[in-house]
Motif scaffolding. Structure first.
Motif, mmCIF file in Angstrom:
data_model
loop_
_atom_site.group_PDB
_atom_site.id
_atom_site.type_symbol
_atom_site.label_atom_id
_atom_site.label_comp_id
_atom_site.label_asym_id
_atom_site.label_seq_id
_atom_site.Cartn_x
_atom_site.Cartn_y
_atom_site.Cartn_z
ATOM 1 N N ARG A 255 47.495 62.070 56.649
ATOM 2 C CA ARG A 255 47.052 61.123 55.619
ATOM 3 C C ARG A 255 45.588 61.421 55.294
ATOM 4 N NH1 ARG A 255 49.096 57.172 57.818
ATOM 5 N NH2 ARG A 255 50.889 56.825 56.456
ATOM 6 N N ASP A 256 45.284 61.542 54.011
ATOM 7 C CA ASP A 256 43.934 61.924 53.582
ATOM 8 C C ASP A 256 43.090 60.685 53.293
ATOM 9 O OD1 ASP A 256 41.814 63.534 52.949
ATOM 10 O OD2 ASP A 256 42.838 64.660 51.380
ATOM 11 N N LEU A 257 41.817 60.916 53.086
ATOM 12 C CA LEU A 257 40.862 59.848 52.781
ATOM 13 C C LEU A 257 40.238 60.151 51.412
ATOM 14 C CD1 LEU A 257 39.396 57.297 53.929
ATOM 15 C CD2 LEU A 257 37.592 58.862 54.688
ATOM 16 N N PRO A 258 40.801 59.615 50.333
ATOM 17 C CA PRO A 258 40.322 59.955 48.983
ATOM 18 C C PRO A 258 39.097 59.137 48.579
ATOM 19 C CG PRO A 258 42.219 58.506 48.823
ATOM 20 C CD PRO A 258 41.991 58.746 50.293
ATOM 21 N N VAL A 259 37.947 59.506 49.122
ATOM 22 C CA VAL A 259 36.699 58.812 48.795
ATOM 23 C C VAL A 259 35.678 59.845 48.332
ATOM 24 C CG1 VAL A 259 37.130 56.963 50.457
ATOM 25 C CG2 VAL A 259 35.814 58.978 51.164
ATOM 26 N N PRO A 260 34.659 59.430 47.591
ATOM 27 C CA PRO A 260 33.594 60.365 47.208
ATOM 28 C C PRO A 260 32.963 60.997 48.452
ATOM 29 C CG PRO A 260 33.415 58.325 45.950
ATOM 30 C CD PRO A 260 34.476 58.093 46.984
ATOM 31 N N GLY A 261 32.733 62.289 48.390
ATOM 32 C CA GLY A 261 32.129 63.011 49.504
ATOM 33 C C GLY A 261 33.139 63.619 50.461
ATOM 34 N N ARG A 262 34.418 63.420 50.187
ATOM 35 C CA ARG A 262 35.460 63.985 51.075
ATOM 36 C C ARG A 262 35.336 65.498 51.182
ATOM 37 N NH1 ARG A 262 38.127 66.593 53.723
ATOM 38 N NH2 ARG A 262 40.362 66.485 54.248
ATOM 39 N N GLU A 263 34.815 66.138 50.134
ATOM 40 C CA GLU A 263 34.747 67.601 50.097
ATOM 41 C C GLU A 263 33.586 68.177 50.901
ATOM 42 O OE1 GLU A 263 31.742 66.121 47.296
ATOM 43 O OE2 GLU A 263 33.819 65.547 47.740
ATOM 44 N N LEU A 264 32.713 67.334 51.436
ATOM 45 C CA LEU A 264 31.539 67.820 52.160
ATOM 46 C C LEU A 264 31.933 68.564 53.440
ATOM 47 C CD1 LEU A 264 29.229 64.674 51.869
ATOM 48 C CD2 LEU A 264 28.859 66.892 50.761
ATOM 49 N N GLU A 265 31.118 69.553 53.783
ATOM 50 C CA GLU A 265 31.319 70.250 55.056
ATOM 51 C C GLU A 265 31.036 69.277 56.199
ATOM 52 O OE1 GLU A 265 29.306 73.935 57.594
ATOM 53 O OE2 GLU A 265 29.002 73.807 55.416
ATOM 54 N N GLY A 266 31.883 69.336 57.199
ATOM 55 C CA GLY A 266 31.748 68.417 58.320
ATOM 56 C C GLY A 266 32.786 67.313 58.317
ATOM 57 N N VAL A 267 33.645 67.296 57.285
ATOM 58 C CA VAL A 267 34.726 66.313 57.191
ATOM 59 C C VAL A 267 36.047 67.060 57.376
ATOM 60 C CG1 VAL A 267 35.786 64.482 55.819
ATOM 61 C CG2 VAL A 267 33.338 64.977 55.576
ATOM 62 N N LYS A 401 24.985 57.223 60.714
ATOM 63 C CA LYS A 401 24.862 58.670 60.785
ATOM 64 C C LYS A 401 26.224 59.296 61.072
ATOM 65 C CE LYS A 401 20.055 58.833 62.411
ATOM 66 N NZ LYS A 401 19.163 59.281 63.513
ATOM 67 N N ALA A 402 26.469 60.425 60.441
ATOM 68 C CA ALA A 402 27.753 61.110 60.645
ATOM 69 C C ALA A 402 27.572 62.592 60.351
ATOM 70 C CB ALA A 402 28.829 60.511 59.740
ATOM 71 N N ASP A 403 27.495 63.395 61.406
ATOM 72 C CA ASP A 403 27.414 64.853 61.244
ATOM 73 C C ASP A 403 28.806 65.491 61.266
ATOM 74 O OD1 ASP A 403 24.526 64.725 61.468
ATOM 75 O OD2 ASP A 403 24.850 64.407 63.611
ATOM 76 N N LEU A 404 29.754 64.771 61.867
ATOM 77 C CA LEU A 404 31.133 65.255 61.956
ATOM 78 C C LEU A 404 32.057 64.062 61.765
ATOM 79 C CD1 LEU A 404 33.184 67.533 62.603
ATOM 80 C CD2 LEU A 404 32.942 66.924 65.022
ATOM 81 N N VAL A 405 32.894 64.121 60.739
ATOM 82 C CA VAL A 405 33.833 63.038 60.447
ATOM 83 C C VAL A 405 35.245 63.583 60.633
ATOM 84 C CG1 VAL A 405 34.685 61.417 58.709
ATOM 85 C CG2 VAL A 405 32.241 61.973 58.809
ATOM 86 N N LEU A 406 36.014 62.940 61.513
ATOM 87 C CA LEU A 406 37.366 63.394 61.833
ATOM 88 C C LEU A 406 38.378 62.368 61.326
ATOM 89 C CD1 LEU A 406 36.643 64.621 65.473
ATOM 90 C CD2 LEU A 406 36.843 66.013 63.404
ATOM 91 N N LEU A 407 39.291 62.821 60.491
ATOM 92 C CA LEU A 407 40.287 61.947 59.879
ATOM 93 C C LEU A 407 41.542 61.939 60.746
ATOM 94 C CD1 LEU A 407 39.886 63.137 56.175
ATOM 95 C CD2 LEU A 407 38.543 61.446 57.449
#
Length: 488
Positions: A255-267, A401-407
């Motif tokens: 399941r994805d998280l369709p929010v602005p910034g999803r494309e950033l490295e670290g997600v 703060k979030a350097d690494l976001v895991l879905l």
């Protein structure tokens, strides 16, 4: 029933855990099976309850009072016979099953339930150490050939049962090692992978052939799906070569998280992150491994996969680990008169949470922000649930703060390139449509093709996968031979 008055005399015996500060320094299992003496006491607590709801609480219908009694009398050899009569892989379930049987234990109405899972763990570990687990080679070969697509618990259970019925079984796996999500979805600190390898050797001795790095389907798999296949075989080729085909892969579409910034490295998806550490533990070299070391980690999703991300991040040496859940915080204790003997909704704290994690509930992620294409912070808000609908709490927005976001928000369906290639009918959730009862149990809409496990029922437990694999094998055997003597 164990000892008639045991449930009045003895407290629940818990398995011993290595201390959090030391276990986070390695990826080995840290739970010790009960000693013979402690298992005997635990078995003594099983009461003569008349109707053992634990049997039905267990998806494979383990004959729990019987093996509890046998352990109480220290008859371990017969205990493993009883356990194996319903469960092909108790060393897996004895480690990673959440134990719905214990939620259904009659003693659990007003006391701590019998530690059924710990007894199962003790039985199978003792059986292997004593050499009681041996290949069960079929006395007669049928001349029939069966292909099993997917080597997770559903595929392995199907394959083992069919091989014992005398069929020639070949298991196909798109990755480089056998085990499916047992291998690459569950961290080694919960299930060491030599346990899978040991079962593989038994199954090979029983006549099962394993083929890795083979993708059954057509087209390209999404990048987030684990796949090291060097060979592609079409379903039509498989149906020509085999008398029956079982598709038993996992539910791997996250399941994805369709929010602005999803494309950033670290997600990343959890299944981008978790399998890499398992591969490194197995000796693979990954120069660009995703690491949590020194990072502020945010895990989105409050289930088992999220917990696994927490435990792995702590072992990497994360600076901080936070886990969010969209739903409200569940109660610390269930209302037993209301929910027993069913699986209760209550607050569950895993061993990974105990190793270090901030947890929060009723939180919705609104956007992710960063610089130079890399995520740096997460913007979230509090939510309330009214009449089944989510409503944002006014003026509750906050950032962290979030350097690494895991879905880790669960999985929605099997991978489409496999199902589309087979041309099977699907249900409303995108899983393979197949009944579980009657003459067509586990039979898909395509001739000669059966299905079991997550691919049919959706994301579920290892113990449900084993059950479906066993029942699917019965249907395949009856289809090939006109009748079957395989147990359910």
């Amino acid at each position: 029933m164990g000892k008639a008055t045991g449930f009045l005399e003895f407290e629940r015996q818990h398995e011993a855990y290595e201390a959090p500060l030391t276990r986070v320094k390695h990826y080995k299992e840290f739970v010790a099976a009960l000693s013979d003496a402690d298992a005997k006491i635990q078995g003594a607590r099983c009461m003569d309850c008349g109707i053992p709801f634990c049997n039905n609480g267990c998806p494979v219908n383990n004959i729990i009072p019987d093996f509890n009694d046998l352990v109480f009398h220290q008859d371990w050899k017969n205990a493993i016979e009883v356990l194996h009569s319903t469960n092909n892989f108790p060393e897996f379930t004895g480690r990673i099953c959440p134990a719905p049987c214990e939620a259904a234990c009659t003693l659990g109405i007003n006391n701590d339930p019998v530690g059924i899972k710990s007894i199962e763990h003790a039985i199978i570990d003792k059986a292997w150490s004593e050499g009681w687990v041996a290949p069960q080679v079929a006395k007669h070969k049928t001349g029939k050939k069966v292909a099993v697509v997917g080597s997770g618990p559903a595929g392995l259970a199907t394959a083992q049962q069919l091989a014992r019925a005398g069929h020639d079984v070949t298991v196909f796996e798109k990755n480089d090692r056998i085990g499916g999500l047992l291998r690459y979805g569950i961290p080694d600190f919960k299930l060491e992978k030599w346990l899978i390898d040991r079962r593989m050797r038994q199954m090979e001795a029983e006549g099962v052939t394993f083929r890795t790095n083979v993708f059954i389907g057509k087209g390209e798999l999404p990048a987030y799906i684990g796949n090291t296949a060097r060979e592609t075989v079409s379903p039509d080729e498989l149906k020509e070569q085999f008398d029956a085909v079982v598709i038993a892969g996992g539910s791997e579409t996250p399941r994805d998280l369709p929010v602005p910034g999803r494309e950033l490295e670290g997600v990343y998806y959890a299944m981008d992150f978790l399998p890499q550490q398992n591969k490194v533990n197995a000796g693979d070299k990954l120069p660009n491994q995703l690491l949590a070391k020194g990072k502020h980690v945010v895990v989105i999703g409050g289930g088992d996969t999220g917990s696994d991300c927490v435990g792995t991040s702590n072992r990497h040496g994360a600076k901080s680990v936070t886990q969010f859940e969209l739903l409200p915080q569940p109660p610390e204790a269930e209302n037993k008169p209301l929910v027993w003997p069913y699986w209760p909704v209550k607050l569950r704290t895993s061993s990974s949470h105990e190793e270090g994690c901030s947890r929060d509930w009723a939180v919705a992620t609104k956007r992710l922000e960063g610089k130079n294409g890399k995520v740096e912070k997460l913007i979230a808000a509090r939510v309330e649930w009214k009449d089944g609908k989510m409503i944002e709490v006014p003026d509750s927005e906050f950032e962290m703060k979030a350097d690494l976001v895991l879905l880790a928000m669960g999985f929605t369906q099997p991978v489409s390139p496999v199902l589309e290639a087979f041309g099977v009918d699907k249900d409303a959730r995108g899983n393979v449509r197949a009944a579980t009862e009657g003459d067509k149990a586990y039979y898909t809409s395509v001739d000669k093709v059966f299905t079991a496990g997550d691919m049919r029922r959706g994301q579920s437990l290892v113990v449900w996968a084993i059950r479906e694999g066993r029942q699917c094998a019965r249907s395949v055997d009856a289809y090939l031979m006109g009748s079957t003597e395989l147990p359910r």
